[in-house]
Design a protein around this motif. Structure first.
Motif, PDB file in Angstrom:
ATOM      1  N   PRO A 296       1.051  -1.318   0.070  1.00 31.98           N
ATOM      2  CA  PRO A 296      -0.022   0.058   0.048  1.00 31.98           C
ATOM      3  C   PRO A 296       0.896   1.148  -0.209  1.00 31.98           C
ATOM      4  N   GLY A 297       0.371   2.271  -0.643  1.00 31.00           N
ATOM      5  CA  GLY A 297       0.959   3.499  -0.843  1.00 31.00           C
ATOM      6  C   GLY A 297       0.447   4.618   0.232  1.00 31.00           C
ATOM      7  N   ALA A 298       0.513   5.839   0.162  1.00 26.97           N
ATOM      8  CA  ALA A 298       0.212   6.800   1.157  1.00 26.97           C
ATOM      9  C   ALA A 298      -1.255   7.054   0.809  1.00 26.97           C
ATOM     10  N   THR A 299      -1.652   6.862  -0.432  1.00 25.75           N
ATOM     11  CA  THR A 299      -3.006   6.990  -0.664  1.00 25.75           C
ATOM     12  C   THR A 299      -3.655   5.759  -1.259  1.00 25.75           C
ATOM     13  N   ALA A 300      -5.104   5.432  -1.116  1.00 23.93           N
ATOM     14  CA  ALA A 300      -5.540   4.394  -1.653  1.00 23.93           C
ATOM     15  C   ALA A 300      -5.253   4.160  -3.251  1.00 23.93           C
ATOM     16  N   ASP A 301      -5.153   5.490  -3.799  1.00 23.63           N
ATOM     17  CA  ASP A 301      -5.486   5.234  -5.528  1.00 23.63           C
ATOM     18  C   ASP A 301      -3.906   5.066  -5.930  1.00 23.63           C
ATOM     19  N   LYS A 302      -2.958   4.901  -5.299  1.00 21.49           N
ATOM     20  CA  LYS A 302      -1.705   4.906  -5.770  1.00 21.49           C
ATOM     21  C   LYS A 302      -0.800   3.754  -4.878  1.00 21.49           C
ATOM     22  N   PRO A 303      -0.617   2.857  -5.439  1.00 21.01           N
ATOM     23  CA  PRO A 303       0.242   1.715  -4.523  1.00 21.01           C
ATOM     24  C   PRO A 303       1.658   2.268  -4.160  1.00 21.01           C
ATOM     25  N   GLU A 304       2.443   1.579  -3.212  1.00 21.37           N
ATOM     26  CA  GLU A 304       3.748   2.015  -3.078  1.00 21.37           C
ATOM     27  C   GLU A 304       4.809   2.073  -4.287  1.00 21.37           C
ATOM     28  N   GLY A 305       5.691   2.753  -4.438  1.00 23.09           N
ATOM     29  CA  GLY A 305       6.572   2.668  -5.379  1.00 23.09           C
ATOM     30  C   GLY A 305       7.355   1.341  -5.088  1.00 23.09           C
ATOM     31  N   VAL A 306       7.807   0.730  -6.363  1.00 20.36           N
ATOM     32  CA  VAL A 306       8.518  -0.611  -6.323  1.00 20.36           C
ATOM     33  C   VAL A 306       9.532  -0.790  -6.973  1.00 20.36           C
ATOM     34  N   PHE A 307      10.585  -1.657  -6.811  1.00 17.32           N
ATOM     35  CA  PHE A 307      11.550  -1.838  -7.791  1.00 17.32           C
ATOM     36  C   PHE A 307      11.178  -2.740  -8.760  1.00 17.32           C
TER      37      PHE A 307
END
Length: 425
Positions: A296-307
């Motif tokens: 999960p990212g900071a907001t529900a509409d954008k997942p966490e950054g990943v390599f």
């Protein structure tokens, strides 16, 4: 996808120095006549585990039907491939098409080993996912084509989460943290196993912050670890790592986090899908308890950054069959066969429209949403030296986790970081 494949993809290659050269291949050159390319044989190097036998069989049949030429697949081992490929590209008869790690591509492009594929990009690559295609571009030119990719997800123990009273998987970073705290409060399980040097996850956090690990200083690259965005990523890492009993000075392979998870007393860990296999091998009974969700990212509409680790397909600059090689790529990278590879191997395909082929594969379905916002380590030839042990980014992470401020920790490793970036290629 096989563990040995995933553990190798995305690791920056050793620096190479070659001058690709070509010679007469003795089979008529790269010219199509009335019978197409009849009489020619295209050599294609693929890595062990990359392309299933069925995929090779299907692509071969389509290629031979279209071109009247033959294709010879040669399966290579990851161990030692850098030197083997470097040597092959400097000889008169290199492999015509070959698989190359995405973060290795810039080094080979810089030395002249890869053919320019701008025309191929124009013809078939208009809808390649931008984040996946980035590694195929060097100095503004298209030197490879994106093939397949993978990224980290959250692997969790359904039984532990149920014992904690958690019914749904989290959609934001705050929800994720709250769920992990609840596991710690209501069960005897370790909420998350997160060693201090799971640095590819940290790279993902920096990508999520929109940060760059290096910056330009005149005509050279230098460390950018002092950037406040990098510090923000590290603070996020530190917050979650505080919920873990994992060592602050070890990575995810020391010990294998899948083996720790296998004991059934860990709520979750962040890793590659194949790491579930490590857990299952250690404890077959845990298989039914393993679930997956997007980090999960900071907001529900954008997942966490990943390599984004993965492989590209390239054509040797020294190949005498470049046009035939491009015909092969048009087939191998077509929606039909790119989709088939995604379905058979559970890997992320090179365009979002083909992600429907991942349906039913729990790991791939969890990984796919993060792809558009993913990225890599810096796509510069100088980067490879940075990853050599002892990796200064790992040193930085441990220093922060042991109490130094991000700025202090960055200053501690900056000289070594810059020394490596300045090494002659």
């Amino acid at each position: 996808m096989k563990r040995k494949l995933i553990s190798a993809i995305g690791v920056a290659g050793m620096m190479i120095s070659l001058a690709a050269c070509g010679g007469d291949n003795g089979d008529g050159g790269d010219k199509a006549g009335a019978d197409g390319y009849a009489g020619q044989t295209l050599t294609v190097w693929v890595m062990d585990g990359s392309s299933p036998d069925q995929w090779q069989k299907d692509v071969q049949a389509a290629f031979e039907k279209k071109t009247k030429a033959k294709v010879k697949f040669e399966v290579q081992q990851w161990n030692g491939i850098q030197q083997k490929l470097t040597t092959a590209l400097s000889e008169e008869n290199p492999p015509d098409v070959f698989e190359i790690g995405n973060t290795q591509t810039p080094a080979y492009a810089k030395t002249g080993g890869l053919a320019d594929l701008a025309d191929l990009k124009t013809e078939i690559g208009a809808d390649w996912t931008a984040s996946l295609n980035d590694s195929s571009v060097y100095d503004g030119k298209q030197y490879a084509a994106p093939w397949y990719f993978a990224n980290r997800v959250v692997l969790y123990n359904k039984k532990v989460w149920a014992e904690a009273g958690i019914k749904d998987t989290p959609r934001t970073r705050d929800e994720f943290y709250a769920d992990l705290k609840q596991i710690g409060e209501k069960t005897d399980a370790e909420p998350i196993y997160l060693p201090g040097q799971n640095w590819y996850h940290f790279v993902g956090l920096t990508i999520g912050e929109g940060a760059e690990l290096v910056k330009k200083d005149g005509d050279k690259y230098v460390s950018n670890l002092a950037d406040p965005k990098i510090a923000a990523a590290m603070e996020t890492y530190k917050k979650f790592q505080a919920l873990s009993k994992a060592p602050k000075d070890k990575d995810e392979a020391t010990p294998q986090q899948g083996e720790v998870f296998a004991k059934g007393k860990v709520g979750a860990f962040i890793g590659m899908g194949w790491e579930a296999g490590i857990a299952i091998e250690a404890n077959p009974k845990i298989e039914k308890e393993i679930g997956y969700f997007t980090i999960p990212g900071a907001t529900a509409d954008k997942p966490e950054g990943v390599f984004l680790g993965g492989s590209n397909l390239a054509v040797a600059a020294g190949s005498q069959k470049q046009e035939l090689a491009k015909e092969f790529l048009k087939i191998a990278l077509s929606d039909q066969y790119e989709g088939e590879l995604a379905k058979l191997n559970g890997v992320i395909p090179n365009k979002e429209a083909l992600q429907t082929n991942l349906k039913g594969n729990a790991v791939a379905e969890a990984a796919a949403p993060a792809v558009a916002g993913g990225g890599t380590t810096p796509l510069i030839p100088q980067w490879a030296a940075v990853e050599n042990a002892p990796n200064p980014i790992k040193t930085y992470m441990t220093a922060v986790l042991n109490g130094k401020s991000p700025a202090e920790a960055a200053g501690q490793v900056e000289d070594e970081f810059n020394k490596r970036l300045a090494q002659q290629q």
